[in-house]
Design a protein around this motif. Structure first.
Motif, PDB file in Angstrom:
ATOM      1  N   ASN A 174       0.810  -1.228   0.000  1.00  0.00           N
ATOM      2  CA  ASN A 174       0.000   0.000   0.000  1.00  0.00           C
ATOM      3  C   ASN A 174       0.840   1.274   0.000  1.00  0.00           C
ATOM      4  O   ASN A 174       0.299   2.370   0.097  1.00  0.00           O
ATOM      5  N   THR A 175       2.159   1.130  -0.121  1.00  0.00           N
ATOM      6  CA  THR A 175       3.049   2.295  -0.102  1.00  0.00           C
ATOM      7  C   THR A 175       3.339   2.726  -1.532  1.00  0.00           C
ATOM      8  O   THR A 175       4.337   2.321  -2.143  1.00  0.00           O
ATOM      9  N   ASN A 183      -0.169   3.243 -10.116  1.00  0.00           N
ATOM     10  CA  ASN A 183       0.348   3.217  -8.756  1.00  0.00           C
ATOM     11  C   ASN A 183       1.864   3.085  -8.820  1.00  0.00           C
ATOM     12  O   ASN A 183       2.384   2.114  -9.379  1.00  0.00           O
ATOM     13  N   ILE A 184       2.577   4.054  -8.246  1.00  0.00           N
ATOM     14  CA  ILE A 184       4.025   4.134  -8.390  1.00  0.00           C
ATOM     15  C   ILE A 184       4.708   3.785  -7.071  1.00  0.00           C
ATOM     16  O   ILE A 184       4.478   4.440  -6.043  1.00  0.00           O
ATOM     17  N   TYR A 185       5.549   2.743  -7.114  1.00  0.00           N
ATOM     18  CA  TYR A 185       6.318   2.295  -5.958  1.00  0.00           C
ATOM     19  C   TYR A 185       7.771   2.724  -6.163  1.00  0.00           C
ATOM     20  O   TYR A 185       8.379   2.393  -7.192  1.00  0.00           O
ATOM     21  N   ASP A 186       8.334   3.446  -5.189  1.00  0.00           N
ATOM     22  CA  ASP A 186       9.680   3.986  -5.321  1.00  0.00           C
ATOM     23  C   ASP A 186      10.663   3.154  -4.483  1.00  0.00           C
ATOM     24  O   ASP A 186      10.604   3.155  -3.253  1.00  0.00           O
ATOM     25  N   ASP A 237       8.557  -9.359  -1.268  1.00  0.00           N
ATOM     26  CA  ASP A 237       7.794  -8.229  -0.747  1.00  0.00           C
ATOM     27  C   ASP A 237       6.494  -8.039  -1.517  1.00  0.00           C
ATOM     28  O   ASP A 237       5.452  -7.737  -0.936  1.00  0.00           O
ATOM     29  N   LEU A 238       6.572  -8.184  -2.850  1.00  0.00           N
ATOM     30  CA  LEU A 238       5.405  -7.958  -3.698  1.00  0.00           C
ATOM     31  C   LEU A 238       5.220  -9.110  -4.671  1.00  0.00           C
ATOM     32  O   LEU A 238       6.202  -9.656  -5.200  1.00  0.00           O
ATOM     33  N   ILE A 239       3.969  -9.472  -4.919  1.00  0.00           N
ATOM     34  CA  ILE A 239       3.608 -10.416  -5.967  1.00  0.00           C
ATOM     35  C   ILE A 239       2.770  -9.648  -6.986  1.00  0.00           C
ATOM     36  O   ILE A 239       1.699  -9.118  -6.654  1.00  0.00           O
ATOM     37  N   LEU A 240       3.274  -9.571  -8.195  1.00  0.00           N
ATOM     38  CA  LEU A 240       2.600  -8.851  -9.272  1.00  0.00           C
ATOM     39  C   LEU A 240       1.856  -9.850 -10.144  1.00  0.00           C
ATOM     40  O   LEU A 240       2.396 -10.913 -10.465  1.00  0.00           O
ATOM     41  N   THR A 241       0.634  -9.519 -10.530  1.00  0.00           N
ATOM     42  CA  THR A 241      -0.149 -10.425 -11.363  1.00  0.00           C
ATOM     43  C   THR A 241      -0.894  -9.662 -12.450  1.00  0.00           C
ATOM     44  O   THR A 241      -1.018  -8.441 -12.406  1.00  0.00           O
TER      45      THR A 241
END
Length: 265
Positions: free
Chosen positions: A4-5, A17-20, A201-205
């Motif tokens: 959610n960051t 949605n941009i994750y830095d 940390d993240l799972i992208l689908t």
């Protein structure tokens, strides 16, 4: 990185949605199209690698405009589970494993493209990406970014070590998924358990916003329950009825229909 960051950018149809991560940024494009596609941009040092592509013409245009406004050079596109949408960024290199290429051009991916063409008509870009670079399992470097490729039954999954993330076709902790029978269910469970063991940390689908290991755990339990329900049912209608009763708040009923067809076809 918490799922959610991110910084949210509203576009005319979808949202980004941009994750830095510092030297690397992840742009997660929520298309808001008819099949809830999600497309990803990995940005580093002025270059960008795209994972999958949109497949509706209005999304294609919006996505290309976004990349142009970023001011980055598209170094290539990884085309895994979604072979349609070739009108998008048509002149950049397209990367895929041999089995993913065949899946999109001749196999189950082509069948899905034909079904979507019949369902959505002229707004759907059914042209199939022309693969310019066949990639193999293991480490592949594109645009200065390392990607670890793992072939799957249909196409391939992608690990992105620099951001401790992995891309696969479907997860969705509160929606149905396409499960092509008991063997496929076992393969998905093993795959997700491997993600948990590796601590991503993240799972992208392809059809959901970025998720985490808690979501993977929820999906593992869901698929185990599907197998349990299927073993006690006599036909597809009974199976669907019991699954919907158990997971009444889940979206993606069309995917449940497909799963029922695989278990009881």
């Amino acid at each position: 990185m918490n799922k959610n960051t991110f910084i949210k950018v509203n576009l005319s149809k979808g949202e980004m949605n941009i994750y830095d991560f510092g030297s690397v940024k992840l742009h997660a494009y929520k298309t808001n199209d008819f099949i809830d596609n999600e497309v990803f941009i990995i940005e580093k040092n002025g270059k960008a690698v795209i994972i999958e592509s949109p497949c509706f013409f209005d999304n294609n245009k919006e996505f290309e405009e976004y990349i142009s406004n970023l001011g980055v050079e598209p170094a290539g596109m990884l085309v895994a589970y979604h072979g349609a949408g070739a009108d998008c960024l048509k002149d950049i290199p397209k990367y895929a494993t041999q089995n993913a290429k065949e899946y999109a051009e001749l196999g189950g991916g082509k069948a899905l493209i034909d079904n979507f063409t019949a369902a959505f008509g002229a707004v759907f870009d059914n042209s199939i990406h022309r693969i310019t670079n066949i990639i193999n399992a293991g480490k592949n470097t594109i645009g200065g970014i390392d990607f670890i490729i793992t072939p799957t039954q249909e196409a391939f999954d992608i690990e992105i070590p620099e951001i401790n993330a992995v891309y696969t076709h479907m997860l969705g902790h509160d929606c149905h998924s396409i499960v092509a029978g008991e063997g496929h269910a076992d393969a998905i469970i093993a795959q997700l358990e491997n993600y948990v063991d590796k601590g991503y940390d993240l799972i992208l689908t392809s059809h959901y916003t970025p998720e985490d290991l808690k979501d993977a755990g929820a999906k593992i339990e869901y698929i185990k329950k599907l197998k349990e329900i299927a073993a006690k049912c006599q036909n597809a209608d009974e199976f669907k009825s019991k699954v919907k009763k158990r997971y009444g708040n889940y979206s993606g009923e069309n995917y449940l229909d497909m799963t029922a067809g695989f278990f009881f076809g």
